[in-house]
Write an enzyme that holds these catalytic residues in place. Sequence first.
Site, PDB file in Angstrom:
ATOM      1  N   SER A 111       0.866  -1.192   0.000  1.00  0.00           N
ATOM      2  CA  SER A 111       0.000   0.000   0.000  1.00  0.00           C
ATOM      3  C   SER A 111       0.895   1.232   0.000  1.00  0.00           C
ATOM      4  O   SER A 111       2.086   1.145   0.342  1.00  0.00           O
ATOM      5  CB  SER A 111      -0.850  -0.020   1.283  1.00  0.00           C
ATOM      6  OG  SER A 111      -1.525   1.199   1.457  1.00  0.00           O
ATOM      7  N   TYR A 115      -1.815  -1.094  10.631  1.00  0.00           N
ATOM      8  CA  TYR A 115      -1.985  -1.400   9.195  1.00  0.00           C
ATOM      9  C   TYR A 115      -0.694  -1.090   8.446  1.00  0.00           C
ATOM     10  O   TYR A 115      -0.218  -1.906   7.644  1.00  0.00           O
ATOM     11  CB  TYR A 115      -3.151  -0.584   8.633  1.00  0.00           C
ATOM     12  CG  TYR A 115      -3.407  -0.835   7.149  1.00  0.00           C
ATOM     13  CD1 TYR A 115      -3.962  -2.036   6.720  1.00  0.00           C
ATOM     14  CD2 TYR A 115      -3.088   0.120   6.188  1.00  0.00           C
ATOM     15  CE1 TYR A 115      -4.200  -2.269   5.369  1.00  0.00           C
ATOM     16  CE2 TYR A 115      -3.320  -0.112   4.834  1.00  0.00           C
ATOM     17  CZ  TYR A 115      -3.873  -1.304   4.429  1.00  0.00           C
ATOM     18  OH  TYR A 115      -4.099  -1.544   3.095  1.00  0.00           O
TER      19      TYR A 115
END
Length: 248
Positions: free
Chosen positions: A143, A156
């Site tokens: 990401s 995350y």
Amino acid sequence: MSQRIENKVVVITGASSGLGEATARHLAAQGATVVLAARRADRIEGLAKELIAAGHKAKAVPTDVTDQDQVKNLVEVAVQEFDRIDVMLNNAGLMPLAPLERLKVDEWDRMIDVNIKGVLYGVAAALPYMKAQRSGHIINVSSVYGHVVDPGAAVYCATKFAVRALSEGLRKEVKPYNIRTTVISPGAVSTELLEHISEKDIQQGTKDFVGKIAVGPDTFARAVAFAINEPDDVDINEILFRPTAQLV
Ligand code: NDP
């Protein structure tokens, strides 16, 4: 159709929605055989049926990526059915954002289990076959949050930094076996990802931000197709993309 994608056997985790589903559709349309994995069996079975009805090759294998045996079985089924595995796309993931001080320990555990251990189980399942074939391609999904850290996203981000680290180690280790490795880091893409943020204020704030700028999941599917479609002696190791409107 694309010559270098056609007939490749591509296993996709997280194929029941978002990036995985879009990629399954895109690669199937390019002639790939797609093996679809996720927990929601109805979704992947429906997608496989739809792709087969359109003349493509697909199979659904209900799989929870936090269970190593199920991920092993997923790849075994792909190889039994289609004789080989050319691409393992470790895409399943979740992003229940919340500040650390809210102590969402169960969500930290789930992110570690799915986003890190799920990817490792995918590598463990595919690697022995790819080594034996002396060819293959492992694509892991990180990401923009594998490159930068924002408040509320620490765990995350930690999982997505981990995906980049393990992908880089994998890249160096599998050179002798002619295996390619790619890590793709998307920016904001509209999917179901934000639906699983349990903290309502954080969910709303994230939706307000992402809703304004997000691009469609076909962006990711095209990036995957690009990496696969390069000639065998070209190893696309990292792709980072953002919506043009995304600053962070
Ligand atoms: P979605 O929520 O739409 O899709 C997530 C997928 O992961 C679903 O298919 C879900 O299937 C699957 N999944 C979750 N837990 C498990 C599990 N335990 N076992 C098997 N499959 C599981 O989100 P996205 O498509 O956006 O997410 C795909 C990947 O992209 C994730 O790794 C995410 O972190 C990453 N990403 C997404 C970005 C975005 O803006 N959308 C940006 C950067 C990265 P099911 O629930 O049926 O099991």
